[in-house]
Write a protein that holds these residues in place. Structure first.
Motif, PDB file in Angstrom:
ATOM      1  N   ASP A  31      37.236  45.132  40.866  1.00  0.00           N
ATOM      2  CA  ASP A  31      36.555  45.265  42.145  1.00  0.00           C
ATOM      3  C   ASP A  31      37.585  45.295  43.261  1.00  0.00           C
ATOM      4  O   ASP A  31      38.455  44.440  43.337  1.00  0.00           O
ATOM      5  CB  ASP A  31      35.598  44.079  42.387  1.00  0.00           C
ATOM      6  CG  ASP A  31      34.393  44.163  41.476  1.00  0.00           C
ATOM      7  OD1 ASP A  31      34.157  45.246  40.908  1.00  0.00           O
ATOM      8  OD2 ASP A  31      33.700  43.127  41.350  1.00  0.00           O
ATOM      9  N   ASN A  34      36.031  46.608  50.068  1.00  0.00           N
ATOM     10  CA  ASN A  34      35.498  47.807  50.672  1.00  0.00           C
ATOM     11  C   ASN A  34      36.442  48.334  51.749  1.00  0.00           C
ATOM     12  O   ASN A  34      36.904  47.606  52.603  1.00  0.00           O
ATOM     13  CB  ASN A  34      34.133  47.491  51.292  1.00  0.00           C
ATOM     14  CG  ASN A  34      33.447  48.727  51.824  1.00  0.00           C
ATOM     15  OD1 ASN A  34      33.618  49.803  51.269  1.00  0.00           O
ATOM     16  ND2 ASN A  34      32.671  48.559  52.877  1.00  0.00           N
ATOM     17  N   ARG A 106      26.139  46.722  44.834  1.00  0.00           N
ATOM     18  CA  ARG A 106      27.346  47.316  44.259  1.00  0.00           C
ATOM     19  C   ARG A 106      27.370  48.832  44.467  1.00  0.00           C
ATOM     20  O   ARG A 106      28.425  49.410  44.767  1.00  0.00           O
ATOM     21  CB  ARG A 106      27.440  46.975  42.766  1.00  0.00           C
ATOM     22  CG  ARG A 106      27.869  45.538  42.502  1.00  0.00           C
ATOM     23  CD  ARG A 106      27.959  45.264  41.010  1.00  0.00           C
ATOM     24  NE  ARG A 106      28.541  43.947  40.766  1.00  0.00           N
ATOM     25  CZ  ARG A 106      29.840  43.698  40.637  1.00  0.00           C
ATOM     26  NH1 ARG A 106      30.713  44.692  40.751  1.00  0.00           N
ATOM     27  NH2 ARG A 106      30.277  42.480  40.412  1.00  0.00           N
ATOM     28  N   GLN A 110      30.518  50.218  46.386  1.00  0.00           N
ATOM     29  CA  GLN A 110      31.536  50.838  45.544  1.00  0.00           C
ATOM     30  C   GLN A 110      31.360  52.347  45.374  1.00  0.00           C
ATOM     31  O   GLN A 110      32.338  53.075  45.234  1.00  0.00           O
ATOM     32  CB  GLN A 110      31.550  50.162  44.171  1.00  0.00           C
ATOM     33  CG  GLN A 110      31.925  48.688  44.239  1.00  0.00           C
ATOM     34  CD  GLN A 110      31.846  47.989  42.902  1.00  0.00           C
ATOM     35  OE1 GLN A 110      30.978  48.294  42.083  1.00  0.00           O
ATOM     36  NE2 GLN A 110      32.753  47.064  42.656  1.00  0.00           N
ATOM     37  N   LYS A 113      30.256  53.736  49.511  1.00  0.00           N
ATOM     38  CA  LYS A 113      31.311  53.372  50.473  1.00  0.00           C
ATOM     39  C   LYS A 113      30.755  53.152  51.880  1.00  0.00           C
ATOM     40  O   LYS A 113      31.302  53.646  52.873  1.00  0.00           O
ATOM     41  CB  LYS A 113      32.397  54.460  50.515  1.00  0.00           C
ATOM     42  CG  LYS A 113      33.094  54.717  49.200  1.00  0.00           C
ATOM     43  CD  LYS A 113      33.925  53.521  48.757  1.00  0.00           C
ATOM     44  CE  LYS A 113      34.690  53.808  47.476  1.00  0.00           C
ATOM     45  NZ  LYS A 113      35.476  52.635  47.011  1.00  0.00           N
ATOM     46  N   ASN A 135      34.414  41.821  49.095  1.00  0.00           N
ATOM     47  CA  ASN A 135      34.613  43.232  49.384  1.00  0.00           C
ATOM     48  C   ASN A 135      34.551  43.537  50.880  1.00  0.00           C
ATOM     49  O   ASN A 135      34.470  44.698  51.275  1.00  0.00           O
ATOM     50  CB  ASN A 135      33.579  44.071  48.627  1.00  0.00           C
ATOM     51  CG  ASN A 135      33.906  44.185  47.160  1.00  0.00           C
ATOM     52  OD1 ASN A 135      34.610  45.096  46.732  1.00  0.00           O
ATOM     53  ND2 ASN A 135      33.426  43.231  46.374  1.00  0.00           N
TER      54      ASN A 135
END
Length: 419
Positions: A31, A34, A106, A110, A113, A135
């Motif tokens: 992970d 972000n 998620r 991920q 974005k 993140n």
């Protein structure tokens, strides 16, 4: 109005029926925090939400998505945020299931974005709080859950509505009732909740909130079953009707869900109760379609935490204009879910504007760490105060016949220490 508040098992009474935290999402080694991209560009700011559009009970908060869409549409029509448009990709439906919430979060972070997750309107966001922190993804919603309190990246648009010792509890509900009564000195109040952890927490909260306004709490019990609605309310009615030194109290405050409120209020009226009945869940035109609920809720004073839809304020007119525009058709019923989406989006826009042209997660967080303004639909907004305390604003509405009317206008009240 608050459809969000009325379904059994899903009701979120402000500060009261608080869903517990879920287990944290496990952060995998691969992970990565972000990174929504270069900030000084004029590229659109990508935003997505997580909303319980469907649930196992059939109850829906889908209009939260509409509310956010409408507010972002208005922002884009006005030129965007510091020249950048909002690319709102809509809200993922988590079904109000923890596993689906994690999957949705998620995906947004991920795969899509997104810069931030707005709006959040699900009781199962708690399990994703650690993942969003790791993140570095801001998220904004209605602060009725621990996931919006004491979190670095999470914010409630009206602050944290889950008071903890050492922080504050707002006095807006008793304050509004004081205004309606013309004073609370010598007035007695009975507090009744369901026998759940949330109900007991709500009882503790309002046992502290009412006395500073002058009320005497003559009754405070969490004894109504939390899983089934009683068919015989006589045990509770008997206690309530004699709770004030053998007489009825001046005010009965129900910290319960709509089905229980309907049963209790109907029974109290039949027993001859003439005082004020009040709750925080029954501001919803859908309830007027059912004869039993419409009769039970006549004259009930309902506490709401945003400006009532009956308001003639220009901000409310703009809200209604853009909700209809985003929907693409006439809107005849307004509800709390729309307001949750709109207000979540509005707070994001206000902070992003303050962050300036160089919008990054870091500049957004810095702006949020020292933010203060006043927005008509929700009142005061202050951070970092709002990470642990609520802003204490509200209004009171009352059902008369087929329509709700404002009995105490929207305003803000002081908070008191929570013990």
């Amino acid at each position: 109005m608050p459809r969000l508040l009325r379904a059994a098992g899903l009701v979120l009474v402000p500060v009261l029926l608080i869903a517990g935290c879920n287990s944290s999402t496990t952060k995998k080694d691969d992970d990565k925090p972000n990174d929504p991209g270069a900030s000084a560009s004029k590229d659109p700011i990508k935003i997505g939400g997580v909303v319980s559009k469907t649930t196992s009970s059939g109850y829906s908060k889908a209009d939260t998505d509409l509310g956010a869409k409408a507010r972002f549409m208005m922002a884009n029509d006005e030129g965007g945020v510091n020249g950048r448009k909002i690319d709102y990709i809509g809200s993922e439906d988590d079904g109000q299931e923890s596993a689906r919430t994690i999957t949705a979060v998620r995906k947004l972070v991920q795969q899509d974005k997104v810069f931030a997750i707005v709006p959040v309107n699900t009781t199962t966001i708690g399990g994703s709080a650690d993942f969003l922190r790791d993140n570095k993804t801001p998220y904004i919603g209605w602060g009725t859950l621990p996931a919006f309190c004491g979190q670095e990246y999470g914010m409630g648009y009206n602050g944290c509505l889950v008071p903890t010792p050492g922080h504050n509890v707002n006095t807006s509900w008793p304050g509004l009732l004081t205004d309606i009564l013309g004073g609370a000195q010598g007035k007695s109040v009975a507090l009744i909740t369901q026998d759940t952890d949330a109900g007991k927490f709500g009882l503790r909260t309002y046992q502290q909130a009412f006395p500073p306004s002058g009320f005497t709490v003559s009754y405070a019990k969490s004894t109504v079953p939390g899983t089934t609605v009683p068919t015989d309310w006589s045990p509770w009615v008997g206690e309530l009707m004699s709770s004030n030194g053998g007489n009825p109290p001046d005010v009965v405050v129900s910290v319960m869900q709509t089905p229980a409120n309907i049963g209790l209020f109907t029974a109290l009226k039949r027993a001859g109760f003439k005082g004020i009945l009040t709750d925080a869940t029954d501001y919803d035109p859908a309830l007027l379609k059912q004869a039993a609920s419409k009769e039970a809720l006549q004259d009930v004073q309902v506490f709401v935490q945003n400006m009532p839809f009956e308001s003639t304020a220009p901000e409310m007119a703009k809200f209604k204009e853009y909700i209809a525009k985003a929907k693409g058709s006439e809107v005849t019923e307004w509800n709390q879910s729309m307001m949750v989406g709109w207000n979540s989006a509005d707070l994001f826009l206000a902070i992003a504007k303050k962050a300036g042209d160089n919008l990054t997660v870091e500049t957004f967080q810095a702006a949020a760490a020292n933010f203060e303004d006043q927005y008509a639909l929700v009142g005061d907004r202050k951070f970092p105060l709002g990470r642990n305390d609520s802003f204490g604003c509200g209004a009171m509405v009352q059902l008369k016949g087929e329509t709700y009317g404002i009995t105490s206008p929207y305003k803000c009240y002081p908070s008191i220490p929570f013990e």
